[in-house]
Design an enzyme around this catalytic site. Structure first.
Site, short mmCIF file in Angstrom:
data_model
loop_
_atom_site.label_atom_id
_atom_site.label_comp_id
_atom_site.label_asym_id
_atom_site.label_seq_id
_atom_site.Cartn_x
_atom_site.Cartn_y
_atom_site.Cartn_z
NE ARG A 1 -4.59 -1.05 -0.06
CZ ARG A 1 -4.72 -1.83 -0.93
NH1 ARG A 1 -3.70 -2.34 -1.68
NH2 ARG A 1 -5.71 -2.49 -1.08
CD GLU B 1 -2.33 3.53 -5.73
OE1 GLU B 1 -3.29 2.74 -6.18
OE2 GLU B 1 -1.02 2.80 -5.46
CG HIS C 1 -2.33 -0.88 -7.22
ND1 HIS C 1 -3.12 0.13 -6.32
CD2 HIS C 1 -2.54 -1.97 -6.65
CE1 HIS C 1 -3.36 -0.58 -5.17
NE2 HIS C 1 -3.13 -2.02 -5.26
#
Length: 331
Positions: free
Chosen positions: A234, A263, A284
């Site tokens: 994360r 993000e 990601h």
């Protein structure tokens, strides 16, 4: 058991999720990437809400779900769901803790090896017409020490794979006992014992107050000069400003980042970090495999079905996050 008749899917999940729910006569509506006001208007009559990463299930969204009994996250992290607000309304929150473990593990291992051999900058150099063999000379992983922060499903799988490369594996997890870690050849240590020993660090923890900025300027100063770091967990676990400074000074010899504090990234510090010559950055991708997408979709639907008590095949819900709500339901 819960009476779950209608499920709203707010983020794109594999069709296997919808198909399985419908098999048990559960009505499913899929509408993706709705603005918050539209989402709040839509979910008022639904018993369950399924999301992935895009939808933020904030307190006001939860308040709008008048009939909500379950919020399911088709993935591991639940930082996009207000757990406290859900718990206050006796709404069960589920995730799929093991669904993307192998995919996240494999990306982590790939990034470690990529950092060791300077694969990304060397490939870019060659595509640009240069032949920089000496510039991109790397290091063997054999004999190096890997520090694994978080020894759950993903951390364990990373340890087993990197041991096959000849790496020594040490780690920290406040929940996993040292005896359990020893079973997969990880020496459990306190954080202050880990920092001076590691050549590589990989993080596999949730983003909670205790882990935010876990890797910071102070930590880098305690590590060997040139330590390399990987984050497929994360954004926010590594302080991006401190990481950039450590890269500039050479205290950090390289970083591979799949996740970011914001993000998609827009902050100047994050963008500069992504562009740094010693950083490998991916958008990601930890759970972005065909296998993981199917697995998390099926796992979240299986748990919702289990909660209804309609199936003799699906009877467990290992992804319960707020156990206090589950205890109330059982009473």
């Amino acid at each position: 058991m819960m009476d779950i008749k209608k499920v709203f899917v707010a983020d794109a999940v594999d069709s296997a999720c919808v198909e399985l729910l419908k098999k048990f006569s559960i009505q499913v509506t899929c509408k993706y990437k709705l603005p918050k006001d539209q989402l709040k208007a839509e979910i008022a009559t639904y018993d369950a809400l399924i999301v992935r990463s895009d939808t933020k299930v904030t307190a006001d969204v939860i308040e709008a779900g008048k009939n909500l009994k379950v919020i399911g996250r088709a993935g591991a992290g639940v930082d996009n769901i207000d757990i406290n607000a859900a718990t206050a309304k006796n709404i069960l929150v589920l995730n799929t803790p093991g669904g993307n473990a192998i995919s996240a593990c494999e990306l982590t291992c790939s990034l470690i090896t990529t950092l060791a051999r300077n694969v990304v900058p060397a490939a870019a150099s060659l595509k640009a017409g240069r032949w920089d063999r000496k510039l991109y000379s790397g290091h063997e992983l054999y004999g190096k020490t890997l520090g694994i922060l978080g020894l759950g499903r993903i951390g364990k799988e990373v340890a087993l794979r990197m041991q096959s490369w000849g790496m020594r594996t040490i780690g920290f997890d406040p929940i996993v006992p040292a005896e359990e870690a020893k079973k997969f050849n990880v020496q459990a240590l306190e954080l202050e014992q880990i920092w001076p020993q590691v050549d590589y660090i990989t993080v596999h923890t949730p983003l909670i107050p205790a882990t935010r900025n876990l890797i910071n300027e102070s930590v880098f100063k305690k590590c060997k000069k040139g330590v390399k770091i990987v984050n497929v967990a994360r954004g926010g676990i590594i302080n991006e400003t401190d990481l950039l400074q450590a890269l500039r000074s050479g205290q950090c010899g390289g970083a591979a980042l799949d996740v970011f504090e914001e993000e998609p990234p827009t902050k100047p510090i994050t963008l500069e970090l992504i562009q740094h010559e010693k950083v490998v950055a991916t958008p990601h991708l930890g759970a972005s495999t065909a296998e993981a997408q199917i697995r998390v979709a099926v796992e979240i639907s299986e748990q919702i079905i289990a909660l209804t008590g309609k199936s003799s095949e699906y009877t467990t819900y290992p992804g319960v996050v707020n156990h206090s709500v589950l205890e109330k339901i059982r009473k």
